[in-house]
Enzyme design. Structure first.
Site, short mmCIF file in Angstrom:
data_model
loop_
_atom_site.label_atom_id
_atom_site.label_comp_id
_atom_site.label_asym_id
_atom_site.label_seq_id
_atom_site.Cartn_x
_atom_site.Cartn_y
_atom_site.Cartn_z
N GLU A 48 39.91 41.43 43.51
CA GLU A 48 40.54 40.18 43.94
C GLU A 48 42.06 40.23 43.82
OE1 GLU A 48 36.50 39.04 42.09
OE2 GLU A 48 38.12 40.46 41.67
N CYS A 76 36.33 36.92 37.56
CA CYS A 76 36.58 36.76 36.14
C CYS A 76 37.67 35.69 35.97
CB CYS A 76 37.02 38.10 35.54
SG CYS A 76 38.69 38.60 36.01
N CYS A 79 41.05 36.68 37.61
CA CYS A 79 41.04 36.65 39.07
C CYS A 79 40.93 35.22 39.59
CB CYS A 79 39.90 37.51 39.60
SG CYS A 79 40.17 39.27 39.30
#
Length: 150
Positions: A48, A76, A79
């Site tokens: 990402e 996560c 990101c």
């Protein structure tokens, strides 16, 4: 999502971990990237983040208002925060944080949905597209010699 999956497969073939991401603005795909944490040895080089760097460079702005993101795994916290700050509109993700943890990745047990809820953001999350295909990326990755989660 299929472009993100293909990016993840290219990453696996290059010795990277099994994550891919695509970003579109309107009808134009502006970035398709995979994770590059292992080389050049950068803990922040998630798919990402790599896709955000490419997309922002492509449009010449740090804001990607209206962008749609397809990523093979639930973002996560790092990101998700970066996608939030870039002001993307919608994030589609296949596999979940739990799927990544089951594959051995060191995931913080904070869901993207919980982060969005706590932020009061209007960011839209769409879990599940091609989840089985995205989960199979972990198996493909594990089948490669030297695969090591982080």
């Amino acid at each position: 999502m299929r472009m993100a999956i293909e990016a993840a497969r290219r990453g696996i073939a290059a010795g990277q971990s099994p994550f891919g991401c695509a970003i579109a603005l309107g009808e134009q795909v502006v970035a398709v990237e995979h994770n590059t944490v292992r080389a050049p040895v950068d803990a922040t080089a998630h798919a990402e983040i790599n896709a955000l760097r490419t997309a922002c460079s492509c449009v010449g702005d740090v804001h990607l208002a209206g962008a749609v993101v397809a990523t093979t795994c639930e973002p996560c916290p790092m990101c998700l925060a970066a996608l939030y700050w870039a002001r993307v509109d919608t994030i589609y993700f296949g596999a979940t944080i739990e799927d990544a943890a089951a594959a051995g990745f060191n995931e913080l047990p904070i869901s993207a949905a919980e982060m969005v809820r706590l932020s009061g953001s209007s960011l839209k999350l769409v879990p599940g597209p091609l989840r089985d295909d995205c989960r199979r990326l972990f198996d493909q990755w594990r089948a490669r010699p030297g695969s090591q989660p982080y």
